[in-house]
Enzyme design. Structure first.
Site, PDB file in Angstrom:
ATOM      1  N   SER A 155      44.666  44.511  47.274  1.00 39.98           N
ATOM      2  CA  SER A 155      45.239  43.699  46.207  1.00 39.98           C
ATOM      3  C   SER A 155      46.388  42.842  46.760  1.00 39.98           C
ATOM      4  CB  SER A 155      45.676  44.616  45.051  1.00 39.98           C
ATOM      5  OG  SER A 155      45.913  43.865  43.889  1.00 39.98           O
ATOM      6  N   ASP A 233      36.090  44.962  38.486  1.00 40.66           N
ATOM      7  CA  ASP A 233      37.550  44.961  38.652  1.00 40.66           C
ATOM      8  C   ASP A 233      38.186  44.095  37.556  1.00 40.66           C
ATOM      9  OD1 ASP A 233      40.178  44.297  39.508  1.00 40.66           O
ATOM     10  OD2 ASP A 233      39.622  44.624  41.605  1.00 40.66           O
ATOM     11  N   HIS A 270      39.239  48.365  40.528  1.00 38.11           N
ATOM     12  CA  HIS A 270      40.390  48.059  41.396  1.00 38.11           C
ATOM     13  C   HIS A 270      41.032  49.311  41.992  1.00 38.11           C
ATOM     14  CE1 HIS A 270      43.045  44.762  42.601  1.00 38.11           C
ATOM     15  NE2 HIS A 270      44.101  45.504  42.370  1.00 38.11           N
TER      16      HIS A 270
END
Lengths: 292, 292
Positions: A155, A233, A270
């Protein structure tokens, strides 16, 4: 350069090697204490220095998330690769507004060097990760060969890994990979917020330094990049990640799928469960270059 | 039996399978809401039911520690085995003193059925784990073959796994394993505290039901047991675990190292790093029996 003392905070045996947490007074972070975790595989020694893979974590994380939840240590141990887990921001800088939001300030250093005077003394994670930590560790005599570094992250940390890899003028890293990276932050809400606040020149300043999509579009040298993102995600759906922008820019710049592989993983989200699924893949990807 | 509704709290794709958190109103726990995590591998279906391995966590943990830090899901997925992660105690029973200590009460249910009236309404983790959860899941139609169950755990959960395995009159579990189990709790401070408070008959009541060393010494049937503990484990040094007592009792009862294997692992501590190192070993140990 004076070498700050490394204080060993804790140590755990893992996969025959040693995982240690260290603390030191970081010049790059304006004299604040900084923590990091370091895994050194069992066979490392001064006569057998090992390569190192740096893992950069995402928003709200510390140096512990990757070590505890990533499932990275087992595959790294079996490949004889050290793992370095920095924190995600300075801690306790005491700047007004630093702790107001989960996606900015503490836990959200964005792996840049701030130029806005309000943040510039402490928020220098780019220098902390790419320069200070290798120097401090080498000076401390850890059995790592810093001529063999690669970098990966998740991320915000995927953003950090890709941008540090692509922006290094010294080719510091042999390869880069990312899970669900913020691939084009100048076009994403998280990135805009960070750049507008941390950088005096705002988004325009970020384009040349801190945006993987912008960087790959101007890159000339061969690269070794792997990206995985999940179609389930929520942050992808929210437009924070934009991996297609990075992929298009790479292809437009002439990089084929051997040099830049971007994989969409159906149904994955995620979380660290997503990452742990592909952890071994990423370690082995980097091993190709770290052990060459 | 009336089947309580299972509420799916969250779901993550992991290793091609699905990890889900569920909540339901638990009769065994006196009507309190209970959470658990369940991993179902990708190839499971009603026409291809899979075996299940139950993981019991230690003091202070919830249903999440094993899923996040254990590195169990990858090897279980590759073996086609489901994983069930119960919580470690009732939550929110509201009993006086329940939240005073980290090693008793909330987060420390000790996998027993309380007989002291103060605790007996809610603190029934033995029934919750061994009976209620399989019934609830089977009634909910999950693609698990409950004729093929095994059980493992860590610390207090290692105690739970060994005692549930050894005390089951129906041979509910095909095999048991444990990381750093509280192996002889009637002789250890944690166990004495739990038994004295939860059980009307105190330590004497515990001997016949909730002490792995006592149980193995009287056991007659063939067993499949694997135990790992670390020589650097502070709780071992403090006399909480006493794995040698269990090993001696097993040998005295005639069990050889094929049936009861107790391994001391040099330098490892009590952490999930220790467990993750041997996670794959334990999954494969159980696979021998679950897939037979």
């Amino acid at each position: 350069m004076s070498i700050p003392n490394l204080e060993k905070v804790s140590s755990n045996k893992a996969f025959e090697g040693e995982l240690s947490k260290y603390r030191f007074k970081s010049a790059a972070l304006g004299g604040l204490n900084a923590n990091f975790n370091l895994f050194v595989p069992a066979d490392a020694s001064n006569s057998n220095k090992v390569p190192v893979l740096v893992y950069l974590s995402g928003l709200t994380c510390t140096e512990d998330n990757g070590t505890q939840k990533g499932s990275f240590i087992g595959p790294a141990a079996s490949q004889g690769i050290a793992l370095l887990f920095p924190d995600t921001s300075p801690r306790g800088a005491g700047i007004e507004g630093e702790d107001d939001d989960w996606d900015f300030g503490t836990g959200a250093g964005f792996y840049l060097n701030a130029t806005n005077p309000k943040w510039a003394t402490h928020y220098n994670m780019y220098t902390h990760v790419s320069m200070e930590l290798p120097q401090v560790l080498e000076a401390a005599g850890v059995p790592i060969d810093f001529n063999r570094q690669s970098i990966f992250g998740h991320s915000m940390g995927g953003h950090g890994a890709l941008t540090m890899y692509l922006s290094s003028s010294t080719k510091q890293y042999r390869s880069a990979s990312a899970f669900a990276p913020i691939s084009n932050p100048v076009e994403a809400p998280w990135g805009k917020k960070a750049f507008t606040n941390y950088l005096q020149g705002g988004i325009e300043e970020a384009k040349g330094k801190y945006d993987a999509t912008e960087l790959i579009s101007k890159h000339k040298d061969p690269v070794h990049i792997l990206v995985d993102w999940g179609t389930g995600d929520q942050f992808y759906k929210d437009g924070q990640l934009l991996p297609e922008n990075f992929l298009k820019a790479a292809r437009d710049a002439g990089y084929d799928e051997v040099q830049v592989r971007v994989r969409s993983q159906p149904g994955y989200d995620h979380s660290y469960y997503f990452m742990s699924t592909f952890a071994s893949d990423h370690i082995h990807f980097h091993a190709n270059f770290l052990k060459a």
